[in-house]
Design a protein around this motif. Structure first.
Motif, PDB file in Angstrom:
ATOM      1  N   ARG B   4       0.846  -1.190   0.000  1.00  0.00           N
ATOM      2  CA  ARG B   4       0.000   0.000   0.000  1.00  0.00           C
ATOM      3  C   ARG B   4       0.879   1.235   0.000  1.00  0.00           C
ATOM      4  O   ARG B   4       1.845   1.305   0.757  1.00  0.00           O
ATOM      5  CB  ARG B   4      -0.856   0.046   1.269  1.00  0.00           C
ATOM      6  CG  ARG B   4      -2.037  -0.862   1.218  1.00  0.00           C
ATOM      7  CD  ARG B   4      -2.817  -0.755   2.506  1.00  0.00           C
ATOM      8  NE  ARG B   4      -4.221  -1.050   2.235  1.00  0.00           N
ATOM      9  CZ  ARG B   4      -5.185  -0.930   3.134  1.00  0.00           C
ATOM     10  NH1 ARG B   4      -4.926  -0.500   4.338  1.00  0.00           N
ATOM     11  NH2 ARG B   4      -6.431  -1.224   2.823  1.00  0.00           N
ATOM     12  N   PHE B   6       0.692   5.355   0.471  1.00  0.00           N
ATOM     13  CA  PHE B   6      -0.118   6.483   0.909  1.00  0.00           C
ATOM     14  C   PHE B   6       0.526   7.759   0.398  1.00  0.00           C
ATOM     15  O   PHE B   6       1.703   7.989   0.647  1.00  0.00           O
ATOM     16  CB  PHE B   6      -0.181   6.557   2.433  1.00  0.00           C
ATOM     17  CG  PHE B   6      -0.583   5.262   3.084  1.00  0.00           C
ATOM     18  CD1 PHE B   6      -1.801   4.680   2.772  1.00  0.00           C
ATOM     19  CD2 PHE B   6       0.247   4.629   3.979  1.00  0.00           C
ATOM     20  CE1 PHE B   6      -2.183   3.485   3.360  1.00  0.00           C
ATOM     21  CE2 PHE B   6      -0.121   3.429   4.570  1.00  0.00           C
ATOM     22  CZ  PHE B   6      -1.342   2.857   4.264  1.00  0.00           C
ATOM     23  N   VAL B   7      -0.228   8.556  -0.303  1.00  0.00           N
ATOM     24  CA  VAL B   7       0.277   9.839  -0.793  1.00  0.00           C
ATOM     25  C   VAL B   7      -0.492  10.936  -0.073  1.00  0.00           C
ATOM     26  O   VAL B   7      -1.726  10.994  -0.148  1.00  0.00           O
ATOM     27  CB  VAL B   7       0.104   9.971  -2.318  1.00  0.00           C
ATOM     28  CG1 VAL B   7       0.627  11.304  -2.805  1.00  0.00           C
ATOM     29  CG2 VAL B   7       0.814   8.830  -3.033  1.00  0.00           C
ATOM     30  N   THR B   8       0.238  11.771   0.652  1.00  0.00           N
ATOM     31  CA  THR B   8      -0.422  12.839   1.419  1.00  0.00           C
ATOM     32  C   THR B   8       0.209  14.185   1.084  1.00  0.00           C
ATOM     33  O   THR B   8       1.373  14.252   0.694  1.00  0.00           O
ATOM     34  CB  THR B   8      -0.258  12.597   2.932  1.00  0.00           C
ATOM     35  OG1 THR B   8       1.121  12.361   3.215  1.00  0.00           O
ATOM     36  CG2 THR B   8      -1.072  11.405   3.394  1.00  0.00           C
ATOM     37  N   LEU B  41      -4.625   6.664  -1.860  1.00  0.00           N
ATOM     38  CA  LEU B  41      -4.166   5.336  -1.465  1.00  0.00           C
ATOM     39  C   LEU B  41      -4.013   4.528  -2.738  1.00  0.00           C
ATOM     40  O   LEU B  41      -4.932   4.466  -3.553  1.00  0.00           O
ATOM     41  CB  LEU B  41      -5.233   4.707  -0.560  1.00  0.00           C
ATOM     42  CG  LEU B  41      -5.173   3.211  -0.321  1.00  0.00           C
ATOM     43  CD1 LEU B  41      -3.929   2.853   0.483  1.00  0.00           C
ATOM     44  CD2 LEU B  41      -6.412   2.760   0.446  1.00  0.00           C
ATOM     45  N   ILE B  42      -2.848   3.926  -2.921  1.00  0.00           N
ATOM     46  CA  ILE B  42      -2.627   3.100  -4.106  1.00  0.00           C
ATOM     47  C   ILE B  42      -2.199   1.711  -3.651  1.00  0.00           C
ATOM     48  O   ILE B  42      -1.210   1.569  -2.944  1.00  0.00           O
ATOM     49  CB  ILE B  42      -1.575   3.743  -5.038  1.00  0.00           C
ATOM     50  CG1 ILE B  42      -2.109   5.081  -5.553  1.00  0.00           C
ATOM     51  CG2 ILE B  42      -1.266   2.826  -6.215  1.00  0.00           C
ATOM     52  CD1 ILE B  42      -1.105   6.176  -5.513  1.00  0.00           C
ATOM     53  N   GLU B  72       4.361   7.251   1.568  1.00  0.00           N
ATOM     54  CA  GLU B  72       4.699   6.279   2.596  1.00  0.00           C
ATOM     55  C   GLU B  72       4.417   4.906   1.981  1.00  0.00           C
ATOM     56  O   GLU B  72       3.383   4.713   1.356  1.00  0.00           O
ATOM     57  CB  GLU B  72       3.726   6.493   3.762  1.00  0.00           C
ATOM     58  CG  GLU B  72       4.294   6.332   5.131  1.00  0.00           C
ATOM     59  CD  GLU B  72       3.201   6.716   6.136  1.00  0.00           C
ATOM     60  OE1 GLU B  72       2.666   5.794   6.761  1.00  0.00           O
ATOM     61  OE2 GLU B  72       2.882   7.914   6.242  1.00  0.00           O
TER      62      GLU B  72
END
Lengths: 76, 76
Positions: B4, B6-8, B41-42, B72
């Protein structure tokens, strides 16, 4: 207090965004990727008093479309 | 194998989508929420041989805009 909510498409629901990312990854020359699914991440900064039931209620009412999406709540 | 990503948005970058969600949450009558940030989320399904360096490279080249976003990587 920080809570993360993950919203993902249910299995079987077509994901053109994920498909486009997959295609682009292969275009960059990476191999070994079988599937890509795109979803949303929502980070909520809240008071410790906010209950898990409230967070679930936010998800079903607002953050996720329960017809095609699932959600997951991760409390830090 | 499933990873997973996570792009923020980085701290300090305006997040109108998060602001709109925050506003809507308050409109639904929930109190105690201080801040909401929206991200992506990818989920990548891949062979075990794909290295963490490759995944980082995908993030910097394609999945995240490093000027305004952080990523992340969470390997399951």
């Amino acid at each position: 207090m920080k809570t993360r909510i993950f919203v993902t498409l249910k299995n079987g629901v077509l994901d053109p965004q994920g498909k486009a990312i997959h295609h682009a990854i292969e275009g960059l020359g990476f191999s070994g990727v079988h599937d890509v699914r795109a979803g949303r991440l929502i980070e909520i900064e809240h008071e410790p008093g906010l209950s898990k039931a409230d967070l679930e209620s936010m998800c079903t009412k607002l953050l996720a479309n329960m017809v095609i999406e699932n959600f997951e709540i991760e409390q830090a």
